[in-house]
Design an enzyme around this catalytic site. Structure first.
Site, PDB file in Angstrom:
ATOM      1  N   SER A   1       0.830  -1.212   0.000  1.00 26.58           N
ATOM      2  CA  SER A   1       0.000   0.000   0.000  1.00 26.58           C
ATOM      3  C   SER A   1       0.865   1.264   0.000  1.00 26.58           C
ATOM      4  O   SER A   1       0.469   2.273  -0.584  1.00 26.58           O
ATOM      5  CB  SER A   1      -0.980  -0.001   1.176  1.00 26.58           C
ATOM      6  N   ASN A   2       2.027   1.227   0.631  1.00 21.77           N
ATOM      7  CA  ASN A   2       2.916   2.392   0.566  1.00 21.77           C
ATOM      8  C   ASN A   2       3.453   2.585  -0.850  1.00 21.77           C
ATOM      9  O   ASN A   2       3.554   3.709  -1.339  1.00 21.77           O
ATOM     10  CB  ASN A   2       4.064   2.255   1.565  1.00 21.77           C
TER      11      ASN A   2
ATOM     12  N   ASN B   1      13.604   4.091   3.769  1.00 23.88           N
ATOM     13  CA  ASN B   1      12.730   3.087   4.391  1.00 23.88           C
ATOM     14  C   ASN B   1      11.603   3.799   5.127  1.00 23.88           C
ATOM     15  O   ASN B   1      11.763   4.947   5.553  1.00 23.88           O
ATOM     16  CB  ASN B   1      13.541   2.262   5.402  1.00 23.88           C
TER      17      ASN B   1
ATOM     18  N   HIS C   1       9.193   3.069   8.479  1.00 21.46           N
ATOM     19  CA  HIS C   1       9.091   2.182   9.637  1.00 21.46           C
ATOM     20  C   HIS C   1       7.885   2.615  10.470  1.00 21.46           C
ATOM     21  O   HIS C   1       7.706   3.807  10.725  1.00 21.46           O
ATOM     22  CB  HIS C   1      10.371   2.266  10.482  1.00 21.46           C
TER      23      HIS C   1
ATOM     24  N   LEU D   1      19.991  -1.321  11.798  1.00 22.87           N
ATOM     25  CA  LEU D   1      18.566  -1.519  11.481  1.00 22.87           C
ATOM     26  C   LEU D   1      17.700  -0.397  12.057  1.00 22.87           C
ATOM     27  O   LEU D   1      17.776  -0.078  13.249  1.00 22.87           O
ATOM     28  CB  LEU D   1      18.108  -2.863  12.074  1.00 22.87           C
ATOM     29  N   ASP D   2      16.848   0.184  11.189  1.00 24.78           N
ATOM     30  CA  ASP D   2      15.879   1.214  11.593  1.00 24.78           C
ATOM     31  C   ASP D   2      16.537   2.432  12.246  1.00 24.78           C
ATOM     32  O   ASP D   2      15.968   3.050  13.161  1.00 24.78           O
ATOM     33  CB  ASP D   2      14.795   0.612  12.509  1.00 24.78           C
TER      34      ASP D   2
ATOM     35  N   GLN E   1      -1.299   7.484   7.725  1.00 20.95           N
ATOM     36  CA  GLN E   1      -0.285   8.543   7.755  1.00 20.95           C
ATOM     37  C   GLN E   1       0.940   8.172   6.926  1.00 20.95           C
ATOM     38  O   GLN E   1       1.551   9.023   6.284  1.00 20.95           O
ATOM     39  CB  GLN E   1       0.142   8.839   9.204  1.00 20.95           C
ATOM     40  N   GLU E   2       1.289   6.879   6.938  1.00 24.96           N
ATOM     41  CA  GLU E   2       2.435   6.442   6.128  1.00 24.96           C
ATOM     42  C   GLU E   2       2.239   6.832   4.672  1.00 24.96           C
ATOM     43  O   GLU E   2       3.171   7.260   3.984  1.00 24.96           O
ATOM     44  CB  GLU E   2       2.618   4.925   6.243  1.00 24.96           C
TER      45      GLU E   2
HETATM   46  C1  GAR Z   1       3.987  -0.726   6.690  1.00 26.45           C
HETATM   47  O1  GAR Z   1       3.290  -0.450   7.879  1.00 26.45           O
HETATM   48  C2  GAR Z   1       5.465  -0.445   6.884  1.00 26.45           C
HETATM   49  O2  GAR Z   1       5.719   0.675   7.673  1.00 26.45           O
HETATM   50  C3  GAR Z   1       5.908  -1.701   7.561  1.00 26.45           C
HETATM   51  O3  GAR Z   1       5.222  -2.740   6.910  1.00 26.45           O
HETATM   52  C4  GAR Z   1       3.977  -2.238   6.413  1.00 26.45           C
HETATM   53  C5  GAR Z   1       3.904  -2.539   4.935  1.00 26.45           C
HETATM   54  O4  GAR Z   1       2.642  -2.218   4.418  1.00 26.45           O
HETATM   55  N1  GAR Z   1       7.316  -1.870   7.461  1.00 26.45           N
HETATM   56  C6  GAR Z   1       8.054  -2.488   8.378  1.00 26.45           C
HETATM   57  O5  GAR Z   1       7.592  -2.988   9.377  1.00 26.45           O
HETATM   58  C7  GAR Z   1       9.529  -2.517   8.084  1.00 26.45           C
HETATM   59  N2  GAR Z   1      10.248  -3.062   9.180  1.00 26.45           N
HETATM   60  P1  GAR Z   1       2.442  -2.065   2.851  1.00 26.45           P
HETATM   61  O6  GAR Z   1       3.038  -3.312   2.211  1.00 26.45           O
HETATM   62  O7  GAR Z   1       0.959  -2.020   2.690  1.00 26.45           O
HETATM   63  O8  GAR Z   1       3.129  -0.819   2.409  1.00 26.45           O
END
Ligand code: GAR
Length: 197
Positions: free
Chosen positions: A13-14, A115, A117, A152-153, A181-182
């Site tokens: 989705s991102n 990235n 997170h 990491l992160d 929000q992402e």
């Molecule tokens: C998102 O919430 C992202 O921030 C997280 O995985 C999800 C992916 O959603 N990422 C992590 O946890 C990285 N360590 P998406 O596939 O719908 O974008």
């Protein structure tokens, strides 16, 4: 043209938010940039369907087919490097890419590897961020876009968004609030990078 290469492992989705924003805000005209490739380490990642439907090139690189993390990352890096143009290195966007990358990979794409997170870094690095935030009793959670460094992160923060943690939140309800929000901050952070800020 500057190519944007997006790496996913799941729903994507991102990635879709970045693709839609790039279209809506005319990144090709404005920044000379386009989402050129979506790579998944899982063949069944849902996000691949969206990318294909948008006419974006997709590749699946299954980490289980490689003898080591180093070998996988080398192949992944070589695939991405095909999208560097003589004028412009590609921008490499991790969007729910659930693999830890080797220092060699991070070094290869340093400064152009981002990235997202799902926590307010530096709090709650790693996995299960929403449950851990609830368990810790924090009143605010959120998401962070950052440049990737070997740890990491970690790495310089580009954008953050804050959401409240509500009394009856579960990890799922909090994750959904954060994810909304992402989808705003990741495209915004990338636009700023492309603008050169
Ligand atoms: C998102 O919430 C992202 O921030 C997280 O995985 C999800 C992916 O959603 N990422 C992590 O946890 C990285 N360590 P998406 O596939 O719908 O974008």
């Amino acid at each position: 043209m500057k190519n944007i290469v997006i790496l996913i492992s799941g729903g994507g989705s991102n990635m879709a938010a970045v693709v839609r924003t790039a279209e809506r805000e005319h990144w090709a005209k404005r920044y000379g940039a386009k989402v050129a490739l979506v790579i998944s380490n899982k063949a069944d990642a849902k996000g691949l369907d969206f990318a294909r439907a948008q006419g974006i090139a997709t590749e699946v690189l299954d980490h289980k087919s490689y003898p080591s993390r180093e070998a996988f990352d080398a192949a992944l890096g070589d695939l991405i490097a095909r999208y560097d143009t003589p004028e412009q290195p590609a921008l490499v966007v991790l969007a729910g890419f659930m693999r830890i990358l080797t220092p060699a990979f991070v070094e290869r794409f340093a400064g152009r590897l981002t990235n997202i997170h799902p926590s307010l870094l530096p709090a709650f690095t790693g996995l299960h961020t929403h449950q851990r935030a609830i368990d810790a009793g924090v009143q605010f959670a959120g998401a962070t876009v950052h440049l990737v460094t070997a740890e990491l992160d970690h790495g310089p923060i580009l954008e953050q968004a804050v959401v409240p943690v509500l009394p009856d939140d579960t990890a799922d309800t909090l994750a959904a609030r954060v994810l909304t929000q992402e989808h705003l901050i990741y495209p915004r952070a990338l636009a700023r990078l492309l603008e050169g800020h």
